[in-house]
Structure formats: C-alpha cells, structure tokens
Design an enzyme around this catalytic site. Structure first.
Site, PDB file in Angstrom:
ATOM      1  N   ALA A   1      -0.566  -5.804  11.971  1.00  0.00           N
ATOM      2  CA  ALA A   1       0.782  -6.278  12.314  1.00  0.00           C
ATOM      3  C   ALA A   1       0.754  -7.462  13.288  1.00  0.00           C
ATOM      4  O   ALA A   1       1.653  -8.320  13.268  1.00  0.00           O
ATOM      5  CB  ALA A   1       1.589  -5.126  12.896  1.00  0.00           C
TER       6      ALA A   1
ATOM      7  N   ASN B   1      -3.060   0.398  13.787  1.00  0.00           N
ATOM      8  CA  ASN B   1      -2.742   1.355  12.713  1.00  0.00           C
ATOM      9  C   ASN B   1      -3.787   1.417  11.603  1.00  0.00           C
ATOM     10  O   ASN B   1      -3.699   2.259  10.719  1.00  0.00           O
ATOM     11  CB  ASN B   1      -1.342   1.093  12.112  1.00  0.00           C
ATOM     12  CG  ASN B   1      -0.256   1.177  13.164  1.00  0.00           C
ATOM     13  OD1 ASN B   1      -0.180   2.172  13.869  1.00  0.00           O
ATOM     14  ND2 ASN B   1       0.535   0.127  13.311  1.00  0.00           N
TER      15      ASN B   1
ATOM     16  N   ARG C   1       5.151  -8.669  -0.122  1.00  0.00           N
ATOM     17  CA  ARG C   1       5.845  -7.696   0.719  1.00  0.00           C
ATOM     18  C   ARG C   1       6.968  -8.382   1.522  1.00  0.00           C
ATOM     19  O   ARG C   1       7.380  -9.471   1.177  1.00  0.00           O
ATOM     20  CB  ARG C   1       4.807  -6.993   1.616  1.00  0.00           C
ATOM     21  CG  ARG C   1       3.724  -6.302   0.778  1.00  0.00           C
ATOM     22  CD  ARG C   1       2.693  -5.606   1.630  1.00  0.00           C
ATOM     23  NE  ARG C   1       3.264  -4.501   2.375  1.00  0.00           N
ATOM     24  CZ  ARG C   1       2.650  -3.876   3.376  1.00  0.00           C
ATOM     25  NH1 ARG C   1       1.433  -4.261   3.735  1.00  0.00           N
ATOM     26  NH2 ARG C   1       3.234  -2.880   4.005  1.00  0.00           N
TER      27      ARG C   1
ATOM     28  N   TYR D   1      -2.220   1.278   1.052  1.00  0.00           N
ATOM     29  CA  TYR D   1      -3.531   1.046   1.665  1.00  0.00           C
ATOM     30  C   TYR D   1      -4.661   1.919   1.105  1.00  0.00           C
ATOM     31  O   TYR D   1      -5.802   1.787   1.536  1.00  0.00           O
ATOM     32  CB  TYR D   1      -3.431   1.258   3.186  1.00  0.00           C
ATOM     33  CG  TYR D   1      -2.457   0.302   3.850  1.00  0.00           C
ATOM     34  CD1 TYR D   1      -2.719  -1.062   3.907  1.00  0.00           C
ATOM     35  CD2 TYR D   1      -1.260   0.759   4.404  1.00  0.00           C
ATOM     36  CE1 TYR D   1      -1.820  -1.941   4.497  1.00  0.00           C
ATOM     37  CE2 TYR D   1      -0.354  -0.120   5.000  1.00  0.00           C
ATOM     38  CZ  TYR D   1      -0.644  -1.456   5.036  1.00  0.00           C
ATOM     39  OH  TYR D   1       0.238  -2.333   5.619  1.00  0.00           O
TER      40      TYR D   1
ATOM     41  N   GLU E   1     -10.001 -14.277   7.803  1.00  0.00           N
ATOM     42  CA  GLU E   1      -8.852 -13.362   7.920  1.00  0.00           C
ATOM     43  C   GLU E   1      -8.761 -12.523   6.646  1.00  0.00           C
ATOM     44  O   GLU E   1      -8.838 -13.077   5.544  1.00  0.00           O
ATOM     45  CB  GLU E   1      -7.580 -14.206   8.080  1.00  0.00           C
ATOM     46  CG  GLU E   1      -6.300 -13.387   8.087  1.00  0.00           C
ATOM     47  CD  GLU E   1      -5.031 -14.259   8.157  1.00  0.00           C
ATOM     48  OE1 GLU E   1      -5.145 -15.494   8.341  1.00  0.00           O
ATOM     49  OE2 GLU E   1      -3.944 -13.687   8.016  1.00  0.00           O
TER      50      GLU E   1
END
Ligand code: DQA
Length: 137
Positions: A74, A10, A104, A22, A95
């Site tokens: 995800a 995505n 979140r 985003y 990362e």
C-alpha cells in the site's frame, strides 16, 4: 549475486489475505521455493508493516547488495519517503506487485516507487518475484 526481497504492509498475511487476489500460499513457503530454485543467489527476505523500517532497510542495504526486489504494497501509492529512499541508494530496485494494480482501483494506479526503479513487474501473482530475480541474473 546478493539480492533482497523487501515486502511492505500486510504482505505478512499472504495465504490468508484476500486469496482471490493474492493466492493461497504464504510468502515464507514461496520464499523457500525461491531459495531452492536459485541456490547460487544469496537471497534475503525482509518484511515490515512500518514505513520507517522499510526506509531504514532500503538505506542499510542500498550500497551493498546487487539488487532489491521491492513490493512496498500500500505504501507504493502513498509514500514519498520510500520513493525518495529508492532514488537515494546505489543498488538497483525492481518494483514488483502480485496483482495487476492497473486493473484495480484508481488509487492503485499511482506509484511513488516507479520513477526511481530500474523496472516494474506486476500482475503475475507470486511469479512476479521470480521474474524480478531473473531480471537481475
Ligand atoms: C500489492 C498491490 C497494492 O495495491 C496493495 O496495497 C498490496 C499488494 C500487490 O502486490 O499486488 O498490499 O502491492
């Protein structure tokens, strides 16, 4: 210095996808800015929505590049396979996440990548990628 940015599912929709989370910029545009800013760095980019393709890419370049900047999106929160691939290779992995995943939903607080990563940068918007490049320089 040979670095690759690997983006997971995505993230090809950046600019259109949940802009309040985003941002409005496409990753292609942002990547051009990074290439311009870091002319001395051999910077590559790979994106896939498919878990196995991400694992294949990590294995393919995991013994040749100086660093991998990985936003597994995800799959960060689900993929033992990507986590194992990160541990299996020699190239250090940073990362990254665009959003602060700890602000979140709780399922985003878990990462299968972090244990094998050199470090984690998250919550700085697209700038997270820039900070990751800096960490390798
Ligand atoms: C993300 C955070 C993930 O939880 C989410 O699934 C993404 C993007 C980020 O960059 O903030 O797709 O990795």
């Amino acid at each position: 210095m040979k670095l690759i940015i690997i983006n997971g599912p995505n993230l090809n929709l950046l600019g259109k996808r949940e802009p309040e989370v985003y941002g409005n910029k496409t990753f292609e545009d942002y990547f051009s800015e990074l290439q311009f800013k870091y002319k001395d760095v051999q910077l590559e980019y790979f994106q896939s929505n498919i878990e196995g393709e991400l694992i294949d890419k990590i294995q393919e370049i995991g013994f040749s590049h100086d660093g991998i900047i990985l936003n597994a999106a995800a799959y960060t929160h689900t993929s033992v396979g990507i986590g194992d691939a990160v541990k299996a290779i020699e190239t250090p992995v940073v990362e990254v996440h665009i959003s602060n995943t700890y602000k979140r939903e709780e399922f985003r607080h878990v990462s299968y990548i972090s244990a094998g990563a050199k470090g984690v940068i998250l919550g700085f918007g697209l700038q997270s990628y820039d900070l990751a490049i800096k960490s390798f320089l």
